[in-house]
Structure formats: structure tokens, C-alpha cells
Motif scaffolding. Structure first.
Motif, PDB file in Angstrom:
ATOM      1  N   ILE A 166       0.861  -1.179   0.000  1.00  0.00           N
ATOM      2  CA  ILE A 166       0.000   0.000   0.000  1.00  0.00           C
ATOM      3  C   ILE A 166       0.901   1.233   0.000  1.00  0.00           C
ATOM      4  CG2 ILE A 166      -1.780   1.291   1.250  1.00  0.00           C
ATOM      5  CD1 ILE A 166      -2.551  -1.414   2.568  1.00  0.00           C
ATOM      6  N   ALA A 167       0.801   2.060  -1.016  1.00  0.00           N
ATOM      7  CA  ALA A 167       1.654   3.242  -1.131  1.00  0.00           C
ATOM      8  C   ALA A 167       1.376   4.215   0.008  1.00  0.00           C
ATOM      9  CB  ALA A 167       1.431   3.930  -2.471  1.00  0.00           C
ATOM     10  N   ILE A 168       2.444   4.700   0.646  1.00  0.00           N
ATOM     11  CA  ILE A 168       2.275   5.643   1.766  1.00  0.00           C
ATOM     12  C   ILE A 168       3.273   6.797   1.639  1.00  0.00           C
ATOM     13  CG2 ILE A 168       1.305   3.959   3.370  1.00  0.00           C
ATOM     14  CD1 ILE A 168       4.094   3.762   4.655  1.00  0.00           C
ATOM     15  N   GLY A 169       3.528   7.238   0.417  1.00  0.00           N
ATOM     16  CA  GLY A 169       4.373   8.405   0.231  1.00  0.00           C
ATOM     17  C   GLY A 169       5.825   8.076  -0.041  1.00  0.00           C
ATOM     18  N   SER A 170       6.669   9.092   0.075  1.00  0.00           N
ATOM     19  CA  SER A 170       8.092   8.921  -0.239  1.00  0.00           C
ATOM     20  C   SER A 170       8.906   9.954   0.517  1.00  0.00           C
ATOM     21  CB  SER A 170       8.330   9.080  -1.745  1.00  0.00           C
ATOM     22  OG  SER A 170       7.995  10.394  -2.172  1.00  0.00           O
ATOM     23  N   VAL A 171      10.224   9.826   0.419  1.00  0.00           N
ATOM     24  CA  VAL A 171      11.137  10.802   0.999  1.00  0.00           C
ATOM     25  C   VAL A 171      12.175  11.139  -0.072  1.00  0.00           C
ATOM     26  CG1 VAL A 171      12.745   9.095   1.958  1.00  0.00           C
ATOM     27  CG2 VAL A 171      12.560  11.351   3.020  1.00  0.00           C
ATOM     28  N   PRO A 172      12.582  12.401  -0.203  1.00  0.00           N
ATOM     29  CA  PRO A 172      13.594  12.727  -1.210  1.00  0.00           C
ATOM     30  C   PRO A 172      14.989  12.311  -0.762  1.00  0.00           C
ATOM     31  CG  PRO A 172      12.944  14.709  -0.020  1.00  0.00           C
ATOM     32  CD  PRO A 172      12.041  13.610   0.460  1.00  0.00           C
ATOM     33  N   LEU A 173      15.704  11.601  -1.610  1.00  0.00           N
ATOM     34  CA  LEU A 173      17.113  11.289  -1.393  1.00  0.00           C
ATOM     35  C   LEU A 173      17.940  12.250  -2.221  1.00  0.00           C
ATOM     36  CD1 LEU A 173      17.480   7.375  -1.518  1.00  0.00           C
ATOM     37  CD2 LEU A 173      17.161   8.854   0.460  1.00  0.00           C
ATOM     38  N   ARG A 174      18.886  12.921  -1.570  1.00  0.00           N
ATOM     39  CA  ARG A 174      19.729  13.876  -2.288  1.00  0.00           C
ATOM     40  C   ARG A 174      21.198  13.581  -1.999  1.00  0.00           C
ATOM     41  NH1 ARG A 174      17.423  18.757  -3.558  1.00  0.00           N
ATOM     42  NH2 ARG A 174      19.374  19.082  -4.704  1.00  0.00           N
ATOM     43  N   PRO A 175      22.075  13.797  -2.972  1.00  0.00           N
ATOM     44  CA  PRO A 175      23.505  13.582  -2.742  1.00  0.00           C
ATOM     45  C   PRO A 175      24.080  14.690  -1.873  1.00  0.00           C
ATOM     46  CG  PRO A 175      23.149  14.445  -4.951  1.00  0.00           C
ATOM     47  CD  PRO A 175      21.789  14.192  -4.370  1.00  0.00           C
ATOM     48  N   VAL A 176      24.828  14.310  -0.829  1.00  0.00           N
ATOM     49  CA  VAL A 176      25.405  15.282   0.095  1.00  0.00           C
ATOM     50  C   VAL A 176      26.843  14.902   0.406  1.00  0.00           C
ATOM     51  CG1 VAL A 176      23.176  15.818   1.157  1.00  0.00           C
ATOM     52  CG2 VAL A 176      24.619  14.036   2.142  1.00  0.00           C
ATOM     53  N   ALA A 177      27.579  15.877   0.941  1.00  0.00           N
ATOM     54  CA  ALA A 177      28.950  15.657   1.400  1.00  0.00           C
ATOM     55  C   ALA A 177      29.311  16.775   2.358  1.00  0.00           C
ATOM     56  CB  ALA A 177      29.922  15.627   0.224  1.00  0.00           C
ATOM     57  N   ALA A 178      30.428  16.608   3.054  1.00  0.00           N
ATOM     58  CA  ALA A 178      30.935  17.665   3.920  1.00  0.00           C
ATOM     59  C   ALA A 178      31.411  18.832   3.053  1.00  0.00           C
ATOM     60  CB  ALA A 178      32.072  17.130   4.782  1.00  0.00           C
ATOM     61  N   PRO A 179      31.401  20.055   3.589  1.00  0.00           N
ATOM     62  CA  PRO A 179      31.764  21.214   2.775  1.00  0.00           C
ATOM     63  C   PRO A 179      33.195  21.206   2.263  1.00  0.00           C
ATOM     64  CG  PRO A 179      31.484  21.810   5.093  1.00  0.00           C
ATOM     65  CD  PRO A 179      30.953  20.424   4.938  1.00  0.00           C
ATOM     66  N   ASP A 180      34.108  20.443   2.919  1.00  0.00           N
ATOM     67  CA  ASP A 180      35.490  20.387   2.445  1.00  0.00           C
ATOM     68  C   ASP A 180      35.736  19.232   1.474  1.00  0.00           C
ATOM     69  OD1 ASP A 180      37.131  18.718   5.272  1.00  0.00           O
ATOM     70  OD2 ASP A 180      35.169  18.435   4.332  1.00  0.00           O
ATOM     71  N   HIS A 181      34.700  18.498   1.113  1.00  0.00           N
ATOM     72  CA  HIS A 181      34.851  17.408   0.139  1.00  0.00           C
ATOM     73  C   HIS A 181      35.066  18.008  -1.252  1.00  0.00           C
ATOM     74  CE1 HIS A 181      33.744  13.964  -2.420  1.00  0.00           C
ATOM     75  NE2 HIS A 181      34.047  13.209  -1.380  1.00  0.00           N
ATOM     76  N   LEU A 183      33.883  17.353  -4.131  1.00  0.00           N
ATOM     77  CA  LEU A 183      32.656  17.552  -4.902  1.00  0.00           C
ATOM     78  C   LEU A 183      31.846  18.743  -4.404  1.00  0.00           C
ATOM     79  CD1 LEU A 183      31.406  13.862  -5.323  1.00  0.00           C
ATOM     80  CD2 LEU A 183      32.414  15.328  -7.082  1.00  0.00           C
ATOM     81  N   ALA A 184      32.132  19.195  -3.169  1.00  0.00           N
ATOM     82  CA  ALA A 184      31.376  20.307  -2.594  1.00  0.00           C
ATOM     83  C   ALA A 184      32.047  21.648  -2.830  1.00  0.00           C
ATOM     84  CB  ALA A 184      31.193  20.089  -1.094  1.00  0.00           C
ATOM     85  N   GLN A 185      33.286  21.636  -3.282  1.00  0.00           N
ATOM     86  CA  GLN A 185      34.044  22.880  -3.378  1.00  0.00           C
ATOM     87  C   GLN A 185      34.001  23.523  -4.757  1.00  0.00           C
ATOM     88  OE1 GLN A 185      37.936  21.639  -1.973  1.00  0.00           O
ATOM     89  NE2 GLN A 185      37.410  22.171   0.138  1.00  0.00           N
ATOM     90  N   GLY A 186      33.600  22.768  -5.759  1.00  0.00           N
ATOM     91  CA  GLY A 186      33.659  23.311  -7.117  1.00  0.00           C
ATOM     92  C   GLY A 186      32.357  23.841  -7.646  1.00  0.00           C
ATOM     93  N   GLY A 187      31.330  23.981  -6.783  1.00  0.00           N
ATOM     94  CA  GLY A 187      30.040  24.425  -7.281  1.00  0.00           C
ATOM     95  C   GLY A 187      29.410  23.338  -8.133  1.00  0.00           C
ATOM     96  N   ARG A 188      29.031  23.705  -9.361  1.00  0.00           N
ATOM     97  CA  ARG A 188      28.442  22.731 -10.272  1.00  0.00           C
ATOM     98  C   ARG A 188      29.537  21.826 -10.830  1.00  0.00           C
ATOM     99  NH1 ARG A 188      23.753  21.704 -12.516  1.00  0.00           N
ATOM    100  NH2 ARG A 188      23.594  20.779 -14.602  1.00  0.00           N
ATOM    101  N   ASN A 189      29.392  20.531 -10.605  1.00  0.00           N
ATOM    102  CA  ASN A 189      30.375  19.568 -11.063  1.00  0.00           C
ATOM    103  C   ASN A 189      30.093  19.127 -12.494  1.00  0.00           C
ATOM    104  OD1 ASN A 189      32.068  18.712  -8.533  1.00  0.00           O
ATOM    105  ND2 ASN A 189      29.937  18.781  -7.809  1.00  0.00           N
ATOM    106  N   PRO A 190      31.122  18.699 -13.222  1.00  0.00           N
ATOM    107  CA  PRO A 190      30.894  18.173 -14.569  1.00  0.00           C
ATOM    108  C   PRO A 190      30.207  16.815 -14.504  1.00  0.00           C
ATOM    109  CG  PRO A 190      33.186  17.884 -13.948  1.00  0.00           C
ATOM    110  CD  PRO A 190      32.558  18.716 -12.871  1.00  0.00           C
ATOM    111  N   PRO A 191      29.544  16.413 -15.573  1.00  0.00           N
ATOM    112  CA  PRO A 191      28.911  15.094 -15.591  1.00  0.00           C
ATOM    113  C   PRO A 191      29.924  13.993 -15.282  1.00  0.00           C
ATOM    114  CG  PRO A 191      28.185  16.384 -17.471  1.00  0.00           C
ATOM    115  CD  PRO A 191      29.299  17.154 -16.827  1.00  0.00           C
ATOM    116  N   GLY A 192      29.509  13.041 -14.455  1.00  0.00           N
ATOM    117  CA  GLY A 192      30.372  11.911 -14.120  1.00  0.00           C
ATOM    118  C   GLY A 192      31.337  12.161 -12.985  1.00  0.00           C
TER     119      GLY A 192
END
Length: 299
Positions: A166-181, A183-192
């Protein structure tokens, strides 16, 4: 015109058991009967229906004929329907459950869990509750194994035989990291870009969907059996990973974690379903819990 006879429930039970275990001898052991009795029962069923259900000539083990495969689908429907009828009547006779074993997906937001369980305590003060928290396929496995009465499962419950959903909704999964990672320091990352860094992935402790990956992008992974451990390692910049937004919202607000801008992986919804075995429909208290979870999602 030939009219097939009407098989008995016992004949259908024997037929389904032979199919499930793969042999007449195995069915005999499971049903505590002689192999000759199993063979005789199947022969009578075939005579009643007027078709051969198994090919006994070309293989050592009985293989379903084309007619057998057609009969199998109907036999399961009939037998499961009887199981459902008996289970519902049993629930009527027994009344309110004495206890409920509930298993929840670790992705389910804490606010939803607290809301449902507080309200349940007020509505059913005499019903004991046993709460299990599991990840991925382990939720469905506990329900299949009858270790839990009902569950709230994510996508791994899809297509599992013997389970109602029985469907009861969902939760959004988003990619995250620490600010010094990186992937977090370059703003928009290139594909891949995510493929070049360690991704922290929640692993499945059940045999049901072991080896099936969910939202895994990078070939470089660390597998963790605990969502809390994944959360801790993300904050320590050991890798990047997908997390349910409600769980990390305080980290996002404080800057301990940041949302990653990955053009090829912006995140996905993680759908939830309330689940139970088709042959064991929920009693009054369990049904109330399912309705509460559905109401939270506007269902």
C-alpha cells in the motif's frame, strides 16, 4: 464438449507443493506423506482436469507442461484466496491483536515514526509493540519470514510474491557531502564527477535483494550496514552519498553537510509502501497503523 472436474483443495495443495520443491519426493517429505500418495494425487488431478500437468518422460524431475503452467497460475489464485478467507475469519474470531511486530525502513523520517507510534499508544494501550528498524530488502524479509506482522518498506518490496503493498508516500534522497569534500568545493560539477570519488552506500543485510544496488553511481564504494554510520562518515568528509533530506536537514542548515550539484545525479524520491503477507492480513490495530502511515502522506 469435455467438462473438467472440480479439483479439491488438497489436490491443489499437493500440486503447488510439487512445483515449489521441484520433485514428488520433496513434496512427500514436506507434506509428511508417501511419495506414492503424492503421485496418486497428481494423477487423479490430471484425470479430473483432462490435461497432463507434468512432463515425466523427457526429464528426471517433473517439469510443468504448457497446460501445467496455465493451471499453476489459477491454482495459486484459488489457494491464496482460501488462505486469505481463513486468515480474515481468524482475525474476526480473535479480535484485537495482543501484540504487533512492526518493521520500518531506516529511511522513514523520524517525525513520521514518532507521530504514528504516539497515536498508536493512545489508540491501543493494551497492544504490545515490537519495533524493528531495517534497511532495504531486510524489511520485506522480516515480513516474509513472519518475524514482523507489518512493515514499511522501500523499493525492494516491489514484485515480491506473497506480499501486499500500500503506497504511503516517499522521501527525497539527495547527494550530500561535507563542505570540504572535493565535490562540494567546485560548485556545479561536470557530468560523471561522482564516479571519481568514494560513494558511501547503505548495504542490504537480507538475502532477498543482496547485490542489488539502489542509486549507486560510483564504482568506488564503501558499504555500510547502518544509516547512522553513513551519516557520521559523510560529516567527516570520508565520502559522498545519498541521504534522506529530513535526516540531514539540520546538517544542511548548519553547514556541516551541503547538497551536491551533480548534473547526472540530482537525487531521487525513495517511495514507501506498507506491506504485509497476503495470507496474514492485518488485524484491527495493525490496519490502524497502516492507515495512519497512509494518512501522513495524504493517502
Amino acid at each position: 464438449m469435455i467438462n473438467p472436474g472440480t479439483p479439491t483443495l488438497d489436490q491443489l495443495k499437493v500440486f503447488l507443493t510439487v512445483v515449489d520443491v521441484g520433485s514428488f519426493a520433496g513434496a512427500a517429505r514436506k507434506l509428511s506423506r508417501a511419495t506414492s500418495v503424492i503421485s496418486y494425487t497428481i494423477a487423479n488431478l490430471e484425470n479430473q482436469l483432462g490435461v497432463a500437468l507434468f512432463d515425466r518422460k523427457t526429464t528426471k524431475k517433473p517439469q510443468l507442461t504448457e497446460a501445467g503452467r496455465t493451471v499453476l497460475a489459477e491454482a495459486r489464485t484459488i489457494y491464496n484466496g482460501v488462505d486469505g478467507l481463513r486468515a480474515k475469519v481468524r482475525g474476526l474470531l480473535q479480535g484485537l491483536e495482543a501484540e504487533i511486530h512492526l518493521v520500518l525502513d531506516v529511511m522513514l523520517p523520524a517525525a513520521r515514526v514518532v507521530d504514528a507510534l504516539k497515536a498508536f499508544r493512545e489508540a491501543f494501550p493494551t497492544v504490545s509493540l515490537h519495533l524493528h528498524m531495517e534497511a532495504l530488502g531486510a524489511v520485506t524479509q522480516l515480513v516474509l519470514d513472519r518475524a514482523a506482522t507489518i512493515g514499511v518498506s522501500g523499493p525492494p518490496s516491489e514484485g515480491v510474491a506473497g506480499i501486499e503493498r500500500i503506497a504511503i508516500g516517499s522521501v527525497p534522497l539527495r547527494p550530500v557531502a561535507a563542505p570540504d569534500h572535493p565535490l562540494a568545493q567546485g560548485g556545479r560539477n561536470p557530468p560523471g564527477a561522482g564516479r571519481h570519488h568514494v560513494q558511501l552506500v547503505l548495504s542490504d543485510r537480507s538475502a532477498l535483494t543482496r547485490g542489488v544496488d539502489f542509486a549507486v553511481v560510483s564504482p568506488h564504494t564503501w558499504r555500510l550496514a547502518d544509516l547512522g554510520a553513513k551519516h557520521m562518515l559523510l560529516r567527516e568528509s570520508i565520502g559522498w552519498g545519498n541521504m534522506p533530506v529530513p535526516m540531514v536537514q539540520e546538517d544542511l542548515d548548519s553547514g556541516r553537510l551541503v547538497l551536491l550539484d551533480l548534473p547526472d545525479h540530482q537525487g531521487i524520491p525513495y517511495p514507501f509502501h506498507a506491506i504485509y503477507r497476503t495470507d496474514t492480513p492485518p488485524g484491527p490495530a495493525a490496519a490502524w497503523l497502516i492507515a495512519r502511515f497512509a494518512a501522513q502522506a495524504g493517502g
